[in-house]
Design a protein around this motif. Sequence first.
Motif, short mmCIF file in Angstrom:
data_model
loop_
_atom_site.label_atom_id
_atom_site.label_comp_id
_atom_site.label_asym_id
_atom_site.label_seq_id
_atom_site.Cartn_x
_atom_site.Cartn_y
_atom_site.Cartn_z
N UNK A 231 0.86 -1.23 -0.04
CA UNK A 231 0.02 0.03 0.01
C UNK A 231 0.81 1.28 0.06
N UNK A 232 1.90 1.02 0.58
CA UNK A 232 3.12 2.44 0.71
C UNK A 232 3.67 2.53 -0.63
N UNK A 233 3.77 1.20 -1.17
CA UNK A 233 4.78 1.50 -2.44
C UNK A 233 3.82 2.07 -3.60
N UNK A 234 2.50 1.43 -3.66
CA UNK A 234 1.56 1.92 -4.67
C UNK A 234 0.21 2.69 -4.24
N UNK A 235 0.46 3.90 -3.70
CA UNK A 235 -0.68 4.42 -3.03
C UNK A 235 -2.00 4.77 -3.89
N UNK B 59 -5.70 -9.32 12.31
CA UNK B 59 -6.24 -8.22 11.64
C UNK B 59 -6.59 -6.89 12.44
N UNK B 60 -6.88 -7.08 13.53
CA UNK B 60 -6.94 -5.99 14.42
C UNK B 60 -5.80 -5.04 14.43
N UNK B 61 -4.70 -5.93 14.74
CA UNK B 61 -3.06 -5.11 14.65
C UNK B 61 -2.88 -4.46 13.27
N UNK B 62 -3.35 -5.15 12.42
CA UNK B 62 -2.79 -4.70 11.21
C UNK B 62 -3.64 -3.54 10.63
N UNK B 63 -4.95 -3.57 11.15
CA UNK B 63 -6.12 -2.29 11.01
C UNK B 63 -5.36 -1.04 11.74
N UNK B 64 -4.76 -1.47 12.93
CA UNK B 64 -4.23 -0.29 13.86
C UNK B 64 -3.14 0.29 12.99
N UNK C 270 -0.24 4.46 10.06
CA UNK C 270 0.55 4.86 8.87
C UNK C 270 -0.23 5.78 7.86
N UNK C 271 -1.40 6.00 8.06
CA UNK C 271 -2.33 6.85 7.26
C UNK C 271 -2.68 6.17 5.86
N UNK C 272 -2.71 4.98 5.69
CA UNK C 272 -2.84 4.15 4.62
C UNK C 272 -4.33 3.80 4.61
N UNK C 273 -5.15 3.89 3.60
CA UNK C 273 -6.22 3.49 3.45
C UNK C 273 -6.47 2.11 2.80
N UNK C 274 -6.59 1.19 3.71
CA UNK C 274 -6.67 -0.34 3.43
C UNK C 274 -7.78 -1.00 4.15
N UNK C 275 -8.43 -1.97 3.10
CA UNK C 275 -9.64 -2.83 3.65
C UNK C 275 -9.31 -3.96 4.31
N UNK C 276 -9.95 -4.56 5.17
CA UNK C 276 -9.63 -5.68 5.63
C UNK C 276 -11.11 -6.80 5.63
N UNK C 277 -10.71 -8.15 5.38
CA UNK C 277 -11.79 -9.16 5.32
C UNK C 277 -11.29 -10.05 6.39
N UNK C 278 -11.95 -10.52 7.49
CA UNK C 278 -11.89 -11.54 8.13
C UNK C 278 -12.44 -12.84 7.82
N UNK C 279 -11.82 -13.69 7.10
CA UNK C 279 -12.46 -14.68 6.44
C UNK C 279 -11.50 -15.81 5.98
N UNK C 280 -12.00 -16.83 5.48
CA UNK C 280 -11.06 -17.98 4.94
C UNK C 280 -10.93 -18.09 3.52
N UNK C 281 -10.02 -17.42 2.90
CA UNK C 281 -9.88 -17.33 1.56
C UNK C 281 -10.39 -18.37 0.58
N UNK C 282 -10.43 -19.68 1.02
CA UNK C 282 -10.98 -20.86 0.51
C UNK C 282 -12.51 -20.87 0.10
#
Length: 275
Positions: A65-69, A83-88, A93-105
């Motif tokens: 996200x930082x490399x490709x704003x 993911x709670x920590x990743x969101x924090x 860092x001021x990055x607009x990132x979305x998160x999904x808590x789920x199994x990718x399968x």
Amino acid sequence: MTHISPVDQNALWNGPGGQIWVAQQAILDGLFQPLADLLVAELPDTVTQLLDVGCGTGASLLAAAAARPSAHCTGLDISAPMLDLARQRAELAGLDVDFIVADAQRHPLPAATYDWIQSRLGVMFFEDSQAAFANLHRAAAPGAGLRFIAWRSAAENPFMTTAERAIGDVLDLPPRVPGAPGQFAFADGERVRQVLQAAGWKEIEVVAVDLPCFIARDDLPDYVGQLGPLGLALRSMPPAQAAALRDRALAAFTPFIEGNRVRVDAACWRVSARA
């Protein structure tokens, strides 16, 4: 000999496993920085929708996200505490990132959406790898790129099994079954190729990479005593017994110590494919 039963992956990563990775995030991010760097180096300038699978506490996702704003980045992981920590971290860092808590399968990802899908050590835990990569293929835009890094075999990564080998005569940890979900599920590179091909991916390349990684020598006791199968087992033991086993395991890491740091040669696959 004490026997430790296998644990459910979902329960592990939303329980003690996820909590440990959150607590040791700084150590682990430092250790695996070369892997995150490798993924960032692969990012095309044209990426618009990026999905990071098994993003954990966010190292590779936030680096992207930082490399490709200008790209819209999404992190997907089964572990709510990670993911709670990743969101924090993204907010700090001021990055607009979305998160999904789920199994990718199994998660119904939006179809034909992501033009770049990546993962740093996050795709080896699927119950059904072919189904998971088929689901990711459905979510990929036409021509989308796939890049991920996965461990090669346990034999090629002796650091990762040193602790359990050191205490194997007194603690019966769950066996590492070849091909089963877990750290070394993708040890067989040809199997990885076949899984991706069966899931619909094209232009598949599975390339061996060896990346020198390091942790501070002072961080080794925490790493050995808290992470991996041994760390999980020690959590349920009386403190004195746990400390004795940890110290015994620590002694086996002497060959990896270089002055004030510990060298970990990460034997991995760099896998690329296209939708």
